[in-house]
Design an enzyme around this catalytic site. Structure first.
Site, short mmCIF file in Angstrom:
data_model
loop_
_atom_site.label_atom_id
_atom_site.label_comp_id
_atom_site.label_asym_id
_atom_site.label_seq_id
_atom_site.Cartn_x
_atom_site.Cartn_y
_atom_site.Cartn_z
N ASP A 44 0.84 -1.19 0.00
CA ASP A 44 0.00 0.00 0.00
C ASP A 44 0.87 1.25 0.00
O ASP A 44 1.69 1.44 0.90
CB ASP A 44 -0.90 -0.01 1.25
N TYR A 49 2.96 9.92 -0.64
CA TYR A 49 4.08 9.34 0.14
C TYR A 49 5.42 9.58 -0.54
O TYR A 49 6.46 9.41 0.07
CB TYR A 49 3.89 7.83 0.34
N LYS A 74 -3.07 5.74 -3.99
CA LYS A 74 -4.16 6.67 -3.71
C LYS A 74 -3.93 8.01 -4.41
O LYS A 74 -2.79 8.46 -4.52
CB LYS A 74 -4.25 6.93 -2.20
N HIS A 107 -7.71 9.34 -1.57
CA HIS A 107 -6.97 9.34 -0.31
C HIS A 107 -7.73 9.99 0.85
O HIS A 107 -7.73 9.48 1.96
CB HIS A 107 -5.62 10.02 -0.50
N SER A 144 -10.54 6.25 1.05
CA SER A 144 -9.74 6.19 2.27
C SER A 144 -10.17 7.35 3.16
O SER A 144 -10.34 8.47 2.67
CB SER A 144 -8.26 6.30 1.90
N ASN A 145 -10.36 7.06 4.42
CA ASN A 145 -10.71 8.09 5.41
C ASN A 145 -12.10 8.69 5.21
O ASN A 145 -12.37 9.79 5.67
CB ASN A 145 -9.65 9.20 5.44
N GLN A 166 -10.62 2.48 3.40
CA GLN A 166 -9.42 2.28 4.21
C GLN A 166 -9.41 3.37 5.29
O GLN A 166 -9.29 4.54 4.98
CB GLN A 166 -8.17 2.39 3.31
#
Length: 190
Positions: A44, A49, A74, A107, A144-145, A166
């Protein structure tokens, strides 16, 4: 053999994964290769990142066939909107050196004070995700989130339901409402 779970679209996803958040680019390739050697098959990452290239090199040189790995990345907040998401996807795919993704996530949900019409922007982003999925460029799409109110906005207009949400989840932060909401709608909480 890695234990898997079936997503709502029938795709098998490993139940355990290795995340590369905050692993510096110069260390990430070896760390990911070590994780794969240790048995991890889900890796992941995220565009934000800044280590997708290292993940891609590790995937390419690990000795495990690509189809046995499950790669997630993401699209970040600055990559929201239809055109931005399409461009972000192409950039991530190029940095990872892959032909397809196993899972592509939004994301973070909006609202964000920088965006007046966050609902429309989330939906434009989701439209791009759906198109990538329908074109076979990604095996599953998700978020995500996202909390229930973010998911409500998406599900109200989506042609394809998110396969995954996620979220941060641990004894100190169980997010029971989000978990329950996702379970009732066939969205896997990761």
């Amino acid at each position: 053999m890695t234990e898997t779970v079936k997503l709502s679209n029938g795709v098998s996803m490993p139940m355990e994964g290795f995340g590369v958040f905050q692993i510096p680019e110069q260390e990430c390739e070896q760390v990911v290769r070590n994780a794969i050697e240790s048995g991890y098959r889900l890796i992941d990452t995220a565009s934000s990142y800044q280590n997708e290239e290292a993940v891609g090199r590790a995937v390419k040189t690990c000795g495990i066939p690509r189809e046995e790995l499950f790669i997630t990345t993401k699209a970040y907040i600055q990559e929201m909107g239809y055109e931005n998401t399409m461009k972000a996807f192409e950039g991530s795919l190029k940095r990872l050196g892959l032909d397809y993704l196993d899972l592509y996530l939004i994301h973070w949900p909006l609202p964000n004070p920088d965006y007046e019409d966050w609902k429309a922007l989330d939906l434009d982003t989701w439209k791009a995700m759906e198109e990538l999925y329908q074109d076979g460029r990604v095996r599953a799409i998700g978020v995500s989130n996202f909390l229930p109110h973010h998911l409500e906005n998406l599900l109200e207009h989506a042609k394809v339901s998110p396969a995954v949400d996620q979220i941060e989840f641990h004894p100190g932060y169980t997010q029971e409402m989000t978990v329950e909401y996702c379970q009732k709608r066939g969205i896997l909480v990761q």
